[in-house]
Design a protein around this motif. Structure first.
Motif, PDB file in Angstrom:
ATOM      1  N   VAL A   8       0.981  -1.237   0.117  1.00 53.09           N
ATOM      2  CA  VAL A   8      -0.113  -0.008  -0.014  1.00 53.09           C
ATOM      3  C   VAL A   8       0.913   1.364  -0.266  1.00 53.09           C
ATOM      4  O   VAL A   8       1.798   1.243   0.752  1.00 53.09           O
ATOM      5  N   LEU A   9       0.387   2.018  -1.029  1.00 61.57           N
ATOM      6  CA  LEU A   9       1.269   3.367  -0.690  1.00 61.57           C
ATOM      7  C   LEU A   9       0.435   4.471   0.101  1.00 61.57           C
ATOM      8  O   LEU A   9      -0.501   4.957  -0.142  1.00 61.57           O
ATOM      9  N   VAL A  11       0.430   8.396   1.555  1.00 66.05           N
ATOM     10  CA  VAL A  11       0.825   9.642   0.955  1.00 66.05           C
ATOM     11  C   VAL A  11       0.926  10.354   2.413  1.00 66.05           C
ATOM     12  O   VAL A  11       0.116  10.626   2.733  1.00 66.05           O
ATOM     13  N   ASP A  12       1.861  10.926   2.724  1.00 64.82           N
ATOM     14  CA  ASP A  12       2.366  11.655   3.948  1.00 64.82           C
ATOM     15  C   ASP A  12       1.722  11.185   5.097  1.00 64.82           C
ATOM     16  O   ASP A  12       0.820  11.582   5.704  1.00 64.82           O
ATOM     17  N   PRO A  13       2.074   9.800   5.306  1.00 61.41           N
ATOM     18  CA  PRO A  13       1.810   9.319   6.674  1.00 61.41           C
ATOM     19  C   PRO A  13       2.583   9.725   7.863  1.00 61.41           C
ATOM     20  O   PRO A  13       3.619   9.333   8.349  1.00 61.41           O
ATOM     21  N   VAL A  14       2.301  11.116   8.317  1.00 61.74           N
ATOM     22  CA  VAL A  14       3.101  11.622   9.423  1.00 61.74           C
ATOM     23  C   VAL A  14       2.149  11.646  10.678  1.00 61.74           C
ATOM     24  O   VAL A  14       2.559  11.084  11.669  1.00 61.74           O
ATOM     25  N   THR A  15       0.970  12.323  10.955  1.00 61.53           N
ATOM     26  CA  THR A  15       0.321  12.420  12.061  1.00 61.53           C
ATOM     27  C   THR A  15      -0.179  11.170  12.383  1.00 61.53           C
ATOM     28  O   THR A  15      -0.346  11.006  13.962  1.00 61.53           O
ATOM     29  N   VAL A  16      -0.800  10.412  11.508  1.00 61.20           N
ATOM     30  CA  VAL A  16      -1.440   9.171  11.906  1.00 61.20           C
ATOM     31  C   VAL A  16      -0.782   7.920  11.061  1.00 61.20           C
ATOM     32  O   VAL A  16      -1.354   6.855  10.958  1.00 61.20           O
ATOM     33  N   GLY A  17       0.519   8.197  10.870  1.00 61.43           N
ATOM     34  CA  GLY A  17       1.040   7.120  10.085  1.00 61.43           C
ATOM     35  C   GLY A  17       1.433   5.875  10.971  1.00 61.43           C
ATOM     36  O   GLY A  17       1.172   4.622  10.044  1.00 61.43           O
ATOM     37  N   VAL A  18       1.580   5.748  12.318  1.00 60.57           N
ATOM     38  CA  VAL A  18       1.731   4.483  12.910  1.00 60.57           C
ATOM     39  C   VAL A  18       0.465   3.754  13.000  1.00 60.57           C
ATOM     40  O   VAL A  18       0.230   2.423  12.624  1.00 60.57           O
ATOM     41  N   GLY A  19      -0.904   4.449  13.005  1.00 60.04           N
ATOM     42  CA  GLY A  19      -2.238   3.733  12.602  1.00 60.04           C
ATOM     43  C   GLY A  19      -2.504   2.969  11.331  1.00 60.04           C
ATOM     44  O   GLY A  19      -2.629   2.064  11.094  1.00 60.04           O
ATOM     45  N   TYR A  20      -1.929   3.758  10.263  1.00 57.72           N
ATOM     46  CA  TYR A  20      -2.021   3.245   8.923  1.00 57.72           C
ATOM     47  C   TYR A  20      -1.182   2.071   8.556  1.00 57.72           C
ATOM     48  O   TYR A  20      -1.398   1.000   8.063  1.00 57.72           O
ATOM     49  N   LYS A  21       0.273   2.117   9.072  1.00 61.49           N
ATOM     50  CA  LYS A  21       1.326   1.351   9.001  1.00 61.49           C
ATOM     51  C   LYS A  21       0.937  -0.076   9.721  1.00 61.49           C
ATOM     52  O   LYS A  21       1.148  -1.211   8.928  1.00 61.49           O
ATOM     53  N   GLN A  22       0.407  -0.072  10.764  1.00 58.66           N
ATOM     54  CA  GLN A  22      -0.211  -0.987  11.500  1.00 58.66           C
ATOM     55  C   GLN A  22      -1.391  -1.618  10.792  1.00 58.66           C
ATOM     56  O   GLN A  22      -1.351  -3.069  10.603  1.00 58.66           O
ATOM     57  N   ALA A  23      -2.100  -1.070  10.201  1.00 57.92           N
ATOM     58  CA  ALA A  23      -3.261  -1.640   9.528  1.00 57.92           C
ATOM     59  C   ALA A  23      -2.830  -2.311   8.320  1.00 57.92           C
ATOM     60  O   ALA A  23      -3.245  -3.482   7.816  1.00 57.92           O
ATOM     61  N   VAL A  24      -1.713  -1.917   7.525  1.00 54.49           N
ATOM     62  CA  VAL A  24      -1.414  -2.319   6.284  1.00 54.49           C
ATOM     63  C   VAL A  24      -0.505  -3.797   6.816  1.00 54.49           C
ATOM     64  O   VAL A  24      -0.781  -4.522   5.848  1.00 54.49           O
ATOM     65  N   ASP A  28      -1.348  -8.120   5.804  1.00 55.64           N
ATOM     66  CA  ASP A  28      -0.336  -8.777   5.155  1.00 55.64           C
ATOM     67  C   ASP A  28       0.338  -8.086   4.045  1.00 55.64           C
ATOM     68  O   ASP A  28       0.690  -8.884   2.723  1.00 55.64           O
ATOM     69  N   MET A  29       0.565  -6.985   4.170  1.00 60.77           N
ATOM     70  CA  MET A  29       0.971  -6.187   2.711  1.00 60.77           C
ATOM     71  C   MET A  29       2.308  -5.418   3.268  1.00 60.77           C
ATOM     72  O   MET A  29       2.561  -5.072   4.680  1.00 60.77           O
ATOM     73  N   SER A  30       2.935  -4.843   2.508  1.00 61.11           N
ATOM     74  CA  SER A  30       4.096  -3.935   2.861  1.00 61.11           C
ATOM     75  C   SER A  30       3.744  -2.510   2.750  1.00 61.11           C
ATOM     76  O   SER A  30       2.703  -2.201   1.962  1.00 61.11           O
ATOM     77  N   VAL A  31       4.565  -1.715   3.498  1.00 62.56           N
ATOM     78  CA  VAL A  31       4.268  -0.563   3.547  1.00 62.56           C
ATOM     79  C   VAL A  31       5.420   0.364   2.566  1.00 62.56           C
ATOM     80  O   VAL A  31       6.525   0.416   2.658  1.00 62.56           O
ATOM     81  N   VAL A  32       4.670   1.140   1.725  1.00 63.35           N
ATOM     82  CA  VAL A  32       5.519   2.122   0.802  1.00 63.35           C
ATOM     83  C   VAL A  32       5.100   3.447   1.129  1.00 63.35           C
ATOM     84  O   VAL A  32       3.904   3.817   1.107  1.00 63.35           O
ATOM     85  N   SER A  33       6.044   4.049   1.759  1.00 60.30           N
ATOM     86  CA  SER A  33       5.301   5.696   2.163  1.00 60.30           C
ATOM     87  C   SER A  33       5.988   6.524   1.205  1.00 60.30           C
ATOM     88  O   SER A  33       7.286   6.644   0.498  1.00 60.30           O
ATOM     89  N   LEU A  34       5.016   7.749   0.832  1.00 63.22           N
ATOM     90  CA  LEU A  34       5.429   8.984  -0.053  1.00 63.22           C
ATOM     91  C   LEU A  34       5.331  10.063   0.761  1.00 63.22           C
ATOM     92  O   LEU A  34       4.340  10.445   1.213  1.00 63.22           O
ATOM     93  N   GLU A  75       4.205  -4.108  -5.739  1.00 61.29           N
ATOM     94  CA  GLU A  75       2.970  -3.949  -6.259  1.00 61.29           C
ATOM     95  C   GLU A  75       2.124  -3.254  -5.616  1.00 61.29           C
ATOM     96  O   GLU A  75       1.470  -3.727  -4.676  1.00 61.29           O
ATOM     97  N   ILE A  76       1.860  -2.108  -5.925  1.00 58.32           N
ATOM     98  CA  ILE A  76       0.918  -1.312  -5.111  1.00 58.32           C
ATOM     99  C   ILE A  76      -0.462  -1.640  -5.376  1.00 58.32           C
ATOM    100  O   ILE A  76      -1.096  -1.587  -6.553  1.00 58.32           O
ATOM    101  N   ARG A  77      -1.265  -1.910  -4.244  1.00 53.80           N
ATOM    102  CA  ARG A  77      -2.498  -2.513  -4.365  1.00 53.80           C
ATOM    103  C   ARG A  77      -3.692  -1.293  -3.998  1.00 53.80           C
ATOM    104  O   ARG A  77      -5.073  -1.231  -4.231  1.00 53.80           O
ATOM    105  N   ALA A  78      -3.062  -0.168  -3.487  1.00 53.16           N
ATOM    106  CA  ALA A  78      -4.111   0.964  -2.773  1.00 53.16           C
ATOM    107  C   ALA A  78      -3.107   2.145  -2.528  1.00 53.16           C
ATOM    108  O   ALA A  78      -1.945   2.104  -2.442  1.00 53.16           O
ATOM    109  N   VAL A  79      -3.799   3.298  -2.945  1.00 51.91           N
ATOM    110  CA  VAL A  79      -3.216   4.733  -2.769  1.00 51.91           C
ATOM    111  C   VAL A  79      -3.967   5.374  -1.811  1.00 51.91           C
ATOM    112  O   VAL A  79      -5.127   5.639  -2.028  1.00 51.91           O
ATOM    113  N   VAL A  80      -3.308   5.560  -0.552  1.00 52.64           N
ATOM    114  CA  VAL A  80      -4.065   6.089   0.400  1.00 52.64           C
ATOM    115  C   VAL A  80      -3.665   7.558   0.996  1.00 52.64           C
ATOM    116  O   VAL A  80      -2.486   7.900   1.304  1.00 52.64           O
ATOM    117  N   PRO A  81      -4.482   8.556   0.944  1.00 53.06           N
ATOM    118  CA  PRO A  81      -4.101   9.831   1.407  1.00 53.06           C
ATOM    119  C   PRO A  81      -4.201   9.865   2.804  1.00 53.06           C
ATOM    120  O   PRO A  81      -5.043  10.102   3.640  1.00 53.06           O
TER     121      PRO A  81
END
Length: 417
Positions: A8-9, A11-24, A28-34, A75-81
């Motif tokens: 999952v890509l 985009v700008d996971p700063v203030t709530v990045g921990v929550g998103y990364k744990q959900a990814v 069972d997917m990898s974290v790609v942060s932009l 392989e990016i499966r989703a892009v999340v703002p």
């Protein structure tokens, strides 16, 4: 079949990045942060921003991002703002990758307040009268064409940074830009001058799936009196569904989301409501800031980060159809510095607040010895707290108790000779 690792890509996971990364990770997917800020700047403001990433990218243009994505083994499966700063870019990248997203043609209008007003007007939505200006010297002419009071806002702003109430012609004549950059550190070169709407102000949080919308909750921005204001945060109180304005706000917000091409994922819409109807203040296709995500996770069946991922993966999350099952009502408080700029001597009552029943989290922005500016935006709140209770009345009582406990002892700056 691709052998690239699913990811999952964010985009700008700063203030709530921990929550998103744990959900990814949970999916069972990898974290790609932009990240759209320079690495050197992020190391100062968000030193741990890249923790939990499998890949960290730094770019501001979609073409550059797409090239970088083609060179990694994911392989990016989703892009999340993951924050407001990434909403537009996330839509563009997802569209280019043929992944689920909101209407890309309206992505900029969901962020830029001037384009937001233009599109809302074209769609027949009720909004304040407004004018776009590119120089502070144009504020008075714009204000007089609208009628006082007006409020001046950064077009690409957030967090009330730079929002300024202009009550009369004298204030417009002397108008000066206080903040030359916005919440994201971008240089400001355009402002929206708009009619000041009096009435109740609400933040409405919703989720959407394939164009269906569900309002999760509403928060009223309650002020201590009926004076006009340019910074709404004082006491935030979660509204109840039998609030007399709930139904018309809910109907209006769903119209806004459809009109702005929000088809999936979370949204945060701010409105004012009075006898004339409901007026759009702004709409954002992202999770709300502040306490909502933490409170939902703790006290409801909403899983904000997991549910968001489900939406952007093209799936319908359970929250669209099942009861929220909230086990508490919520609130938040912002203690302001109202005495003017000065040095903080002490924050009296802080420990009492931390130990008070119903207080879930306390946020302290300044320590004794720090210089404290007057509170005018989300970056200048000395003390905040998130609270919960069994009902709305209990929440209101806790907020009042906090105000009675806290005393900011500030030594005012000495005037210059």
């Amino acid at each position: 079949m691709s052998n690239r690792k699913p990811a999952v890509l964010l985009v700008d996971p700063v203030t709530v990045g921990v929550g998103y990364k744990q959900a990814v990770r949970d999916m069972d997917m990898s974290v790609v942060s932009l990240f759209t800020n320079e690495p050197a700047d992020l190391k100062v403001t968000w030193p741990h921003h890249a923790e939990g990433d499998d890949v960290s990218l730094y770019a501001t243009e979609a073409a550059e991002v797409l090239t970088a994505l083609a060179d990694i083994d994911y392989e990016i499966r989703a892009v999340v703002p993951a924050s407001e700063s990434g909403v537009h870019l996330a839509s563009v990248i997802a569209h280019e990758l043929s992944l689920p997203c909101n209407d890309v043609e309206l992505a900029r209008a969901r962020h830029d307040k001037s384009l937001m007003r233009d599109h809302a007007a074209a769609q027949g939505l009720r909004i304040p009268a407004y004018r776009l200006v590119h120089d502070p010297s144009e504020v008075r002419e714009a204000a007089e064409s609208i009628g006082y009071p007006v409020i001046v806002k950064q077009c690409d702003g957030a967090g009330s940074i730079g929002a300024t109430l202009v009550p009369d012609a004298a204030s417009a004549e002397n108008f000066q830009v206080v903040d030359e950059t916005n919440y994201f550190g971008w240089t400001v070169d355009a402002w929206l001058v708009e009619e000041y709407i009096r009435g109740r102000e609400f933040a409405v949080n919703a989720f959407s799936s394939d164009g269906d919308h569900r309002v999760i909750d509403m928060w009223e921005y309650r002020r201590p009196d009926d004076r006009d204001y340019d910074f709404p945060l004082w006491d935030n109180v979660q509204a109840v569904p039998d609030d007399p304005d709930w139904a018309r706000i809910e109907e209006y917000v769903c119209q806004v989301l459809t009109a702005f091409g929000v088809r999936r994922g979370p949204s945060h819409t701010e409105v004012k409501v009075n006898a004339d109807g409901v007026f759009l203040m702004e709409v954002g296709a992202r999770l709300p800031g502040g306490p909502a995500t933490d409170q939902w996770s703790e006290f409801t069946d909403v899983r904000p980060f997991h549910d968001t991922l489900e939406c952007y993966l093209g799936r319908r999350p359970a929250l669209m159809d099942k009861p929220i099952n909230s086990r508490a009502m919520f609130g938040a408080i912002a203690i302001h510095n109202e005495v003017g700029p000065g040095t903080l001597v002490a924050m009296h009552g802080l420990e009492e607040v931390r130990n008070h029943p119903g207080v879930d989290k306390v946020l302290v922005s300044y320590e004794p010895g720090d210089h404290v500016p007057p509170t005018r935006d989300t970056l200048s709140i000395p003390l905040g707290a998130w609270v919960s209770g069994p009902d709305q009345e209990s929440v209101v009582r806790v907020l009042a108790a906090i105000r009675a406990m806290v005393d900011l002892e500030i030594t005012p700056d000495q005037p210059a000779d």
